[in-house]
Write a protein that holds these residues in place. Sequence first.
Motif, short mmCIF file in Angstrom:
data_model
loop_
_atom_site.label_atom_id
_atom_site.label_comp_id
_atom_site.label_asym_id
_atom_site.label_seq_id
_atom_site.Cartn_x
_atom_site.Cartn_y
_atom_site.Cartn_z
N ASP A 16 -7.96 -8.09 5.53
CA ASP A 16 -8.49 -6.78 5.16
C ASP A 16 -7.66 -5.65 5.78
OD1 ASP A 16 -10.51 -7.30 3.41
OD2 ASP A 16 -12.15 -6.99 4.82
N LEU A 17 -7.38 -5.76 7.08
CA LEU A 17 -6.61 -4.73 7.77
C LEU A 17 -5.24 -4.55 7.13
CD1 LEU A 17 -7.55 -5.61 11.45
CD2 LEU A 17 -7.97 -3.40 10.36
N GLU A 18 -4.60 -5.66 6.80
CA GLU A 18 -3.26 -5.58 6.21
C GLU A 18 -3.30 -4.99 4.80
OE1 GLU A 18 -0.45 -6.08 7.72
OE2 GLU A 18 -1.40 -6.70 9.59
N SER A 19 -4.26 -5.41 4.01
CA SER A 19 -4.29 -4.93 2.62
C SER A 19 -4.73 -3.47 2.54
CB SER A 19 -5.20 -5.82 1.77
OG SER A 19 -6.53 -5.83 2.25
N TYR A 20 -5.67 -3.06 3.39
CA TYR A 20 -6.08 -1.65 3.38
C TYR A 20 -4.94 -0.76 3.88
CZ TYR A 20 -11.05 -1.91 2.15
OH TYR A 20 -12.23 -2.05 1.47
N ALA A 21 -4.07 -1.30 4.73
CA ALA A 21 -2.95 -0.52 5.25
C ALA A 21 -1.91 -0.20 4.19
CB ALA A 21 -2.29 -1.26 6.42
N MET A 22 -1.98 -0.84 3.04
CA MET A 22 -1.04 -0.56 1.96
C MET A 22 -1.35 0.76 1.25
SD MET A 22 0.98 -2.97 2.41
CE MET A 22 2.08 -2.56 1.06
N TYR A 23 -2.57 1.25 1.41
CA TYR A 23 -2.95 2.50 0.76
C TYR A 23 -2.44 3.68 1.59
CZ TYR A 23 -6.10 -0.42 -2.00
OH TYR A 23 -6.62 -1.37 -2.83
N ARG A 40 8.43 5.09 6.50
CA ARG A 40 8.61 4.99 7.96
C ARG A 40 7.69 3.93 8.58
NH1 ARG A 40 7.59 11.17 9.36
NH2 ARG A 40 6.22 10.92 7.55
N GLY A 41 6.88 3.27 7.75
CA GLY A 41 5.99 2.24 8.26
C GLY A 41 4.63 2.75 8.66
N GLY A 42 4.43 4.06 8.56
CA GLY A 42 3.13 4.64 8.89
C GLY A 42 2.25 4.75 7.66
N ILE A 43 1.05 5.26 7.87
CA ILE A 43 0.07 5.42 6.79
C ILE A 43 -0.37 6.87 6.74
CG2 ILE A 43 -2.16 4.68 5.87
CD1 ILE A 43 -1.81 2.15 7.68
N THR A 44 -0.27 7.47 5.57
CA THR A 44 -0.74 8.83 5.35
C THR A 44 -1.83 8.78 4.28
OG1 THR A 44 1.42 9.75 5.95
CG2 THR A 44 -0.09 11.17 4.70
N ARG A 45 -3.07 8.88 4.72
CA ARG A 45 -4.21 8.76 3.81
C ARG A 45 -5.28 9.79 4.17
NH1 ARG A 45 -5.34 3.24 4.22
NH2 ARG A 45 -7.04 3.58 5.68
N SER A 103 -8.26 12.50 3.71
CA SER A 103 -9.40 12.58 2.79
C SER A 103 -9.08 13.45 1.60
CB SER A 103 -10.63 13.13 3.52
OG SER A 103 -11.29 12.09 4.20
N PHE A 104 -9.59 13.05 0.45
CA PHE A 104 -9.44 13.73 -0.83
C PHE A 104 -8.07 13.52 -1.48
CE2 PHE A 104 -12.13 16.51 1.93
CZ PHE A 104 -13.35 16.06 1.45
N SER A 105 -7.21 12.73 -0.85
CA SER A 105 -5.92 12.43 -1.46
C SER A 105 -6.08 11.30 -2.48
CB SER A 105 -4.91 11.99 -0.39
OG SER A 105 -5.34 10.77 0.21
N ARG A 106 -5.04 11.08 -3.27
CA ARG A 106 -5.06 9.99 -4.25
C ARG A 106 -5.28 8.64 -3.55
NH1 ARG A 106 -1.01 6.63 -6.13
NH2 ARG A 106 0.50 7.81 -4.91
N GLU A 107 -4.62 8.46 -2.40
CA GLU A 107 -4.74 7.21 -1.66
C GLU A 107 -6.15 7.03 -1.09
OE1 GLU A 107 -0.62 8.53 -1.99
OE2 GLU A 107 -2.42 9.52 -1.18
N ASP A 108 -6.74 8.14 -0.69
CA ASP A 108 -8.12 8.09 -0.19
C ASP A 108 -9.08 7.67 -1.30
OD1 ASP A 108 -10.37 8.67 1.64
OD2 ASP A 108 -10.70 10.42 0.38
N GLN A 131 -8.36 5.89 -3.93
CA GLN A 131 -8.12 4.47 -4.23
C GLN A 131 -8.82 3.57 -3.22
OE1 GLN A 131 -3.84 4.49 -4.12
NE2 GLN A 131 -3.65 4.80 -6.34
N VAL A 132 -8.73 3.91 -1.94
CA VAL A 132 -9.33 3.05 -0.93
C VAL A 132 -10.85 3.14 -0.98
CG1 VAL A 132 -9.52 4.47 1.17
CG2 VAL A 132 -8.71 2.13 1.35
N ARG A 133 -11.37 4.31 -1.33
CA ARG A 133 -12.82 4.47 -1.50
C ARG A 133 -13.34 3.57 -2.63
NH1 ARG A 133 -15.77 9.10 -0.22
NH2 ARG A 133 -14.82 10.45 1.35
N MET A 134 -12.62 3.58 -3.74
CA MET A 134 -13.05 2.77 -4.89
C MET A 134 -13.04 1.30 -4.54
SD MET A 134 -11.04 4.87 -7.92
CE MET A 134 -11.47 3.66 -9.17
N ARG A 135 -12.02 0.86 -3.82
CA ARG A 135 -11.97 -0.54 -3.41
C ARG A 135 -13.12 -0.87 -2.46
NH1 ARG A 135 -7.20 -4.20 -0.58
NH2 ARG A 135 -8.64 -5.70 0.34
N PHE A 136 -13.34 0.00 -1.48
CA PHE A 136 -14.39 -0.23 -0.49
C PHE A 136 -15.76 -0.33 -1.15
CE2 PHE A 136 -17.26 1.59 2.86
CZ PHE A 136 -17.14 0.55 3.77
#
Length: 415
Positions: free
Chosen positions: A13-20, A25-30, A32-37, A39-44
Amino acid sequence: MAMQIQLPRLVDDLESYAMYGRNERGGITRPSFSREDLQVRMRFIKELQDLGLEITVDGIANIWGRLKGSGKKEGSIVIGSHLDTVPNGGKYDGALGTLVAKEIIRTIIEKDITLDHDLEIVSFTAEESNDFGLSTLGSRAFVGMLTEDELRKAADSKGLPLSEALETVDGDINRIHEMATMHDEKKAFVEMHIEQGKRLESNDKSVAIINSLVGVYRSKVTVMGEANHSGTTMMPHRSDALTATAEMILAVEKICGDDETDLVGTVGKLDVQPNAINIIPGQIDFVLEIRGECQERMDRIIDEIEENWRGICKRRDVQFKQSILQQQEPTKLDEKIVSMLQKSAEEMSVPYMTFTSMAIHDAANMSRISRSSMIFVKSIDGKSHCPEEYSTSEDIKIASDVMLNGILAIDRQLD
C-alpha cells in the motif's frame, strides 16, 4: 496473544500510494485539491467501499469510512491521518497513519471481530500547509475552529475560492455547518505518524506514545531602516535593516538554545526590500516561530527575545513592529487513551517512550471534541518533508501492532 497486521500488504500500500504525485527527484508532490490528490482520494474511497465500509465525505471533504460495531456501546473510535503531502515530500508523512488505519480495519474484518463501538477511518483534507494558508484545514474546520465565514472568504494565490476547490473533491461549503452534528459520536481518536525527529532513534526505540503537542507562536516582524546608496553611504551613517535583522535572528537562536527544555525557535522566511545589489536594505519582513511544551515558558522566552530586539534596534538605528499570526497553546492529550496505548505496548513487551510532539497534527484539533492520542514511529535520521523520509518496515510493524491491540483495548474499556 496479541493480534498482528499483515506487513507485506501494508508495505505494498505504501509503495503504490507513493506513485501518486511522484516526481523525477524521487519525492512526492500531492497537495490537496490537485489532480494527484483527486486520484488518490478516488482509490482510497473505492478500497474502503470494497471492505464494506459506509462512506461519508463531509462538507470540508474529509473522507470517513465506518465499520459498524455490535451497537453495545454508542459512538465510534476513529483512526486515521491524511493523504496530502508537502512539495517534494516523502511517502510516510500522513499516508502511513491513514494506510495503517486501513490495514487495522482490514485485519479486524479478516479476524471476524465485531467491536462494541463502530470503528471509523478518516483521511483529513489539507493537513499540510497549503496555498489557501490554512494548514490542518480538514480537522480544524471539522471541530469548528474555522468559521463558515472564514472558509467562504478563503482563496488561493491565484484567486480560486476554497469553495470551488472543495467542489472538485466532493466537498460543499454549504454543508460545513452539518459537521457539528457529527461531533458527539466521536468517542476516541488515535493517529499514527512518523516522528519527524531523532528522539526515538537516539534512544533506540521504535515507538512513542504521545501525551501532548507543542504550542506554536508565530508573528510577522517588520524591521524598518533606511534604503540608501551602497557606495556613497559610509558605514557609520547606515540604518541597515538587514544587518539588524541578522543580529535579531541570531538572538533568537541564542535565547532558545540556552533554554533547558525542548523549546525551539525559528526564522525561516525573509523578504528583503528593495532587494538590490547596490542598495542598503531598507525594510525586512520575517516570521518568528516559537514552539514549546509549556505556555508560561514560551511567553517568557518571547518577552526575552523582544527585549533583546529593542536593544539591537536602538543600537543600529532601526525600528521594528510585529503582528501575531498564530498563538496556539500546547495541547494535552487524553490521559486514559494514552494509558491504554502504553499498556498495549507493555503487554506486547515493546519498549516505548512517552513525550510531546513538536509538530502539530490533526490529533491536536480532534482533542477538542474527542479523547485523543497519537503513536509515533521512529524516523531514520529524523528526516521528514523530503524524499529521504524513511521508517523501517520493522518499526512500522511494531508500532502498527501496538496500535491495533490498543484500539481493541480502547473498545473494551471505554464506556
